[in-house]
Design a protein around this motif. Structure first.
Motif, PDB file in Angstrom:
ATOM      1  N   ALA A 178       0.818  -1.206  -0.030  1.00 50.34           N
ATOM      2  CA  ALA A 178       0.112   0.142  -0.149  1.00 50.34           C
ATOM      3  C   ALA A 178       0.910   1.352  -0.078  1.00 50.34           C
ATOM      4  N   ASP A 179       0.479   2.207  -0.819  1.00 52.27           N
ATOM      5  CA  ASP A 179       1.052   3.606  -0.631  1.00 52.27           C
ATOM      6  C   ASP A 179       0.410   4.254   0.414  1.00 52.27           C
ATOM      7  N   THR A 180       0.990   5.549   0.949  1.00 52.11           N
ATOM      8  CA  THR A 180       0.517   6.062   2.145  1.00 52.11           C
ATOM      9  C   THR A 180      -0.845   6.394   2.081  1.00 52.11           C
ATOM     10  N   LYS A 181      -1.448   6.958   0.945  1.00 47.28           N
ATOM     11  CA  LYS A 181      -2.785   7.168   0.778  1.00 47.28           C
ATOM     12  C   LYS A 181      -3.985   5.960   1.180  1.00 47.28           C
ATOM     13  N   SER A 182      -3.397   4.869   0.628  1.00 49.94           N
ATOM     14  CA  SER A 182      -4.126   3.940   0.919  1.00 49.94           C
ATOM     15  C   SER A 182      -3.989   3.021   2.298  1.00 49.94           C
ATOM     16  N   LEU A 183      -2.923   3.378   2.840  1.00 47.89           N
ATOM     17  CA  LEU A 183      -2.769   2.903   4.276  1.00 47.89           C
ATOM     18  C   LEU A 183      -3.803   3.746   5.033  1.00 47.89           C
ATOM     19  N   ALA A 184      -4.098   4.804   4.770  1.00 40.79           N
ATOM     20  CA  ALA A 184      -5.114   5.547   5.862  1.00 40.79           C
ATOM     21  C   ALA A 184      -6.625   4.875   5.744  1.00 40.79           C
ATOM     22  N   ILE A 185      -6.826   3.921   4.878  1.00 38.16           N
ATOM     23  CA  ILE A 185      -8.116   3.560   4.613  1.00 38.16           C
ATOM     24  C   ILE A 185      -8.417   2.309   5.672  1.00 38.16           C
ATOM     25  N   PRO A 186      -7.563   1.625   5.714  1.00 36.02           N
ATOM     26  CA  PRO A 186      -7.916   0.388   6.604  1.00 36.02           C
ATOM     27  C   PRO A 186      -7.558   0.724   8.119  1.00 36.02           C
ATOM     28  N   PHE A 187      -6.053   1.323   8.008  1.00 38.61           N
ATOM     29  CA  PHE A 187      -5.680   1.588   9.471  1.00 38.61           C
ATOM     30  C   PHE A 187      -6.305   2.921  10.197  1.00 38.61           C
ATOM     31  N   SER A 188      -7.310   3.447   9.718  1.00 39.29           N
ATOM     32  CA  SER A 188      -8.308   4.489  10.239  1.00 39.29           C
ATOM     33  C   SER A 188      -9.482   3.889  10.804  1.00 39.29           C
ATOM     34  N   ILE A 189      -9.570   2.631  10.675  1.00 39.20           N
ATOM     35  CA  ILE A 189     -10.765   1.723  11.290  1.00 39.20           C
ATOM     36  C   ILE A 189     -10.505   0.893  12.186  1.00 39.20           C
TER      37      ILE A 189
ATOM     38  N   ASP B 107       8.330  12.613   4.972  1.00 39.99           N
ATOM     39  CA  ASP B 107       7.016  13.100   5.232  1.00 39.99           C
ATOM     40  C   ASP B 107       6.003  12.047   6.171  1.00 39.99           C
ATOM     41  N   ASN B 108       6.376  10.668   5.719  1.00 38.31           N
ATOM     42  CA  ASN B 108       5.267  10.089   6.425  1.00 38.31           C
ATOM     43  C   ASN B 108       5.897   8.866   7.490  1.00 38.31           C
ATOM     44  N   ALA B 109       7.171   8.918   7.710  1.00 38.76           N
ATOM     45  CA  ALA B 109       8.045   8.141   8.530  1.00 38.76           C
ATOM     46  C   ALA B 109       7.266   7.614   9.878  1.00 38.76           C
ATOM     47  N   SER B 110       6.779   8.802  10.480  1.00 35.22           N
ATOM     48  CA  SER B 110       5.953   8.750  11.745  1.00 35.22           C
ATOM     49  C   SER B 110       4.902   8.042  11.809  1.00 35.22           C
ATOM     50  N   LEU B 111       4.128   7.673  10.548  1.00 32.41           N
ATOM     51  CA  LEU B 111       3.067   6.825  10.467  1.00 32.41           C
ATOM     52  C   LEU B 111       3.383   5.395  10.926  1.00 32.41           C
ATOM     53  N   PHE B 112       4.648   4.992  10.652  1.00 37.22           N
ATOM     54  CA  PHE B 112       5.089   3.518  10.928  1.00 37.22           C
ATOM     55  C   PHE B 112       5.464   3.197  12.124  1.00 37.22           C
ATOM     56  N   ASN B 113       5.403   4.341  13.162  1.00 36.47           N
ATOM     57  CA  ASN B 113       5.662   4.087  14.438  1.00 36.47           C
ATOM     58  C   ASN B 113       4.434   3.705  15.341  1.00 36.47           C
ATOM     59  N   GLN B 114       3.237   3.749  14.749  1.00 35.15           N
ATOM     60  CA  GLN B 114       2.191   3.172  15.297  1.00 35.15           C
ATOM     61  C   GLN B 114       2.441   1.764  16.163  1.00 35.15           C
ATOM     62  N   PRO B 115       1.906   1.643  17.322  1.00 36.10           N
ATOM     63  CA  PRO B 115       2.133   0.418  18.109  1.00 36.10           C
ATOM     64  C   PRO B 115       1.444  -0.784  17.422  1.00 36.10           C
TER      65      PRO B 115
END
Length: 269
Positions: free
Chosen positions: A42-53, A79-87
């Motif tokens: 998944a690209d960054t935009k696509s990650l927001a779809i499942p991981f926001s639910i 710009d999106n590196a912090s996204l991958f620090n999610q627990p």
């Protein structure tokens, strides 16, 4: 919204989903039914779809507890590196692949791809859109393609494996970002537009240029990049760089170009 379904005899089904609730439900069910491995590209935009639910995040936790191996390929940038620090991603094996687009998830026996489409409201619709600039304002909606057709699933499993082999561990990519390191790579470029683009970028970012090419290269050099080299040599004259050195064979067919380059202070051998 409608859900289209197509059956393939003795193989499985393929569905096109237009309902966000149904998409989330099937996404979670795939995870619940996974026995061994769940792979997500998944690209960054696509990650927001499942991981926001929230429901999806909880299902990933349950899958990990069952021993399901979860792998993720995405494009990790500054710009999106912090996204991958999610627990939730701590237990997911993540790799970086530059410039990817779109997404798909594939398990032992199912496949799903989520995408976003836009549509214009019908002329007679009473729907009001805040801050819309015109009646043709676009409405975004999530869609998905689901399949449990064996051949389709196996194909995407093979695609993911190939992408996985060509991707790099997240830790290496994060280290590059933290230290400001540009990745060193050697690639073959066949597109002429991309070749010119890369050469110009190299000229603009260099502090010293050393060139070695066949005789015909002089004409190519002068016709395509004379403006770029002139700017670079202006920097050399003012002490901003170490100039240009060129090694080639000079004969009657390229002598004119050689003289033009010499006049521009390109050192020659």
């Amino acid at each position: 919204m409608e859900t289209m379904r197509t059956s393939v005899p003795n193989s499985g089904i393929m569905q096109i989903l237009h309902n966000k609730t149904e998409i989330s439900k099937i996404f979670c069910r795939i995870l619940n039914d996974t026995r061994y491995r769940w792979d997500f590209y998944a690209d960054t935009k696509s990650l927001a779809i499942p991981f926001s639910i929230k429901q999806v995040l909880n299902t990933i936790k349950v899958a990990k507890k069952k021993g399901v191996e979860c792998r993720l390929i995405s494009d990790v940038t500054k710009d999106n590196a912090s996204l991958f620090n999610q627990p939730i991603l701590n237990s997911v094996d993540i790799r970086h692949l530059e410039g990817i687009k779109g997404n798909f998830a594939v398990s032992d026996k199912e496949y799903i791809s989520i995408y976003e489409t836009t549509s214009s409201p019908k002329k007679k619709s009473t729907l009001k859109i805040k801050n819309a600039r015109s009646a043709s304002a676009k409405i975004s909606q999530d869609c998905a393609i689901y399949s449990n057709i064996k051949e389709d699933v196996h194909q995407h499993q093979r695609i993911f494996e190939n992408l996985w082999l060509n991707s790099r561990p997240l830790e290496n990519r994060i280290r590059e970002i933290d230290e400001g390191i540009d990745r060193t790579e050697t690639i073959a470029i066949r597109d002429s537009v991309e070749i010119i683009k890369r050469i110009k970028k190299s000229i603009e970012s260099s502090t010293e240029i050393k060139i070695s090419f066949q005789p015909g290269g002089l004409a190519f050099l002068y016709n395509r990049f004379s403006d770029s080299y002139k700017k670079f040599l202006d920097g050399y004259k003012s002490g901003e760089n170490r100039g240009i050195r060129c090694v080639t064979t000079i004969h009657k067919n390229n002598e004119r170009f050689a003289k033009l380059l010499i006049e521009e202070d390109i050192q020659r051998t």
